[in-house]
Scaffold this motif. Structure first.
Motif, PDB file in Angstrom:
ATOM      1  N   VAL A 139       1.898 -11.608   4.890  1.00 42.86           N
ATOM      2  CA  VAL A 139       2.405 -10.245   4.716  1.00 42.86           C
ATOM      3  C   VAL A 139       3.222  -9.821   5.933  1.00 42.86           C
ATOM      4  N   LEU A 140       4.471  -9.434   5.680  1.00 46.72           N
ATOM      5  CA  LEU A 140       5.335  -8.902   6.730  1.00 46.72           C
ATOM      6  C   LEU A 140       4.964  -7.436   6.918  1.00 46.72           C
ATOM      7  N   SER A 141       4.285  -7.130   7.998  1.00 45.75           N
ATOM      8  CA  SER A 141       3.762  -5.777   8.177  1.00 45.75           C
ATOM      9  C   SER A 141       4.835  -4.816   8.666  1.00 45.75           C
ATOM     10  N   ALA A 142       4.643  -3.545   8.338  1.00 43.18           N
ATOM     11  CA  ALA A 142       5.571  -2.505   8.791  1.00 43.18           C
ATOM     12  C   ALA A 142       5.561  -2.407  10.309  1.00 43.18           C
ATOM     13  N   GLN A 143       4.390  -2.522  10.906  1.00 44.09           N
ATOM     14  CA  GLN A 143       4.277  -2.401  12.361  1.00 44.09           C
ATOM     15  C   GLN A 143       5.080  -3.490  13.065  1.00 44.09           C
ATOM     16  N   TRP A 144       4.962  -4.734  12.582  1.00 48.53           N
ATOM     17  CA  TRP A 144       5.674  -5.834  13.243  1.00 48.53           C
ATOM     18  C   TRP A 144       7.180  -5.699  13.050  1.00 48.53           C
TER      19      TRP A 144
ATOM     20  N   THR B  67       0.837  -1.192   0.000  1.00 48.33           N
ATOM     21  CA  THR B  67       0.000   0.000   0.000  1.00 48.33           C
ATOM     22  C   THR B  67       0.875   1.247   0.000  1.00 48.33           C
ATOM     23  N   ALA B  68       0.689   2.098  -0.989  1.00 49.09           N
ATOM     24  CA  ALA B  68       1.484   3.326  -1.085  1.00 49.09           C
ATOM     25  C   ALA B  68       0.958   4.380  -0.106  1.00 49.09           C
ATOM     26  N   PRO B  69       1.841   5.259   0.364  1.00 42.60           N
ATOM     27  CA  PRO B  69       3.286   5.296   0.107  1.00 42.60           C
ATOM     28  C   PRO B  69       4.029   4.297   0.999  1.00 42.60           C
ATOM     29  N   LEU B  70       5.091   3.719   0.474  1.00 46.27           N
ATOM     30  CA  LEU B  70       5.868   2.742   1.224  1.00 46.27           C
ATOM     31  C   LEU B  70       6.996   3.448   1.977  1.00 46.27           C
ATOM     32  N   PRO B  71       6.988   3.385   3.314  1.00 48.25           N
ATOM     33  CA  PRO B  71       8.074   4.015   4.078  1.00 48.25           C
ATOM     34  C   PRO B  71       9.419   3.374   3.743  1.00 48.25           C
ATOM     35  N   PHE B  72      10.435   4.196   3.590  1.00 49.97           N
ATOM     36  CA  PHE B  72      11.755   3.681   3.234  1.00 49.97           C
ATOM     37  C   PHE B  72      12.267   2.702   4.286  1.00 49.97           C
ATOM     38  N   THR B  73      12.097   3.033   5.569  1.00 48.38           N
ATOM     39  CA  THR B  73      12.624   2.163   6.623  1.00 48.38           C
ATOM     40  C   THR B  73      11.929   0.804   6.633  1.00 48.38           C
TER      41      THR B  73
END
Length: 227
Positions: free
Chosen positions: A110-115, A64-70
């Motif tokens: 899905v490897l989530s950003a939060q995790w 899902t955009a935008p994708l955080p760089f980190t």
């Protein structure tokens, strides 16, 4: 010197030859080329790693955009690690889906950003476990059996647990008796495991055993075949 190299040459030849953390160093230290190391570039690296490890359709990021760089940086880094370990986990994920241990919406996991942000604040955090265990930890919390999470949990005494089954521990090479068959070809990236009086060749072997012996009784499983 790097400032004089054309951007197109960087994109086609230099950046593809760098590991993810090396490319990020370019972004941090070379102002002239920092703009070349983007989230889009890392997504390309992620897609390449997924294909190389035969994980396409099994593991993915949240696109899902935008994708955080980190976020894409963490995902790109972990997917770049190892080779056979990821392939073994890919086979396990396929079996887990057949035995209905995966989420209701199916694959990919899905490897989530939060995790990733919460559990992998640094590269060091990922490498605290053997590679096979570190990889499983990335997605184990997404699997369930009879409402029990199959996340990898570590106890204070250094042992581990998955789900509601008894704990296990890593057996260092030095603990195996001389001439033991598991000592030959011992892999620190996928180490020998002891559960109670049972010894398993590797962590991935333990996972496969648990799946086929303990986690294979889900509704409808008997009618499905492993392809």
């Amino acid at each position: 010197m790097s400032d004089s190299v054309p951007d197109d040459l960087w994109r086609r030849r230099i950046l593809p030859s760098l590991l993810v953390h090396e490319a990020v160093c370019v972004r941090a230290t070379c102002r002239a080329k920092a703009a070349l190391v983007t989230a889009a570039l890392l997504v390309e690296r992620i897609d390449g790693s997924l294909a190389r490890h035969s994980l396409t359709g099994l593991i993915d990021i949240d696109r899902t955009a935008p994708l955080p760089f980190t976020y894409v940086l963490r995902a790109a880094y972990v997917l770049e690690q190892g080779s056979n370990e990821w392939r073994a986990m890919g086979r396990f994920i396929r079996l887990a889906a057949i035995h209905r241990l995966t989420p209701a919406n199916g694959l990919p996991l899905v490897l989530s950003a939060q995790w990733l942000t919460a559990h992998l604040p640094s590269r060091t955090a990922f490498h605290q476990l053997s590679l096979a265990m570190a990889i499983y930890r990335l997605f184990g919390h997404l699997l369930t059996y009879n409402t029990h999470s199959l996340a990898l949990q570590q106890a204070d005494n250094g042992s581990y647990r998955i789900g509601n089954l008894e704990s296990f521990r890593v057996v260092p090479l030095g603990e195996l008796p001389g001439g033991h068959p598991y000592a030959d070809g011992y892999k620190r990236t996928d180490p020998v495991i002891r559960r109670a009086s049972y010894l398993f060749l590797s962590f991935s072997a333990l996972l496969l055993h648990r799946l086929l012996v303990w986690w294979s009784t889900g509704e409808g499983v008997a009618k499905r075949r492993v392809l």
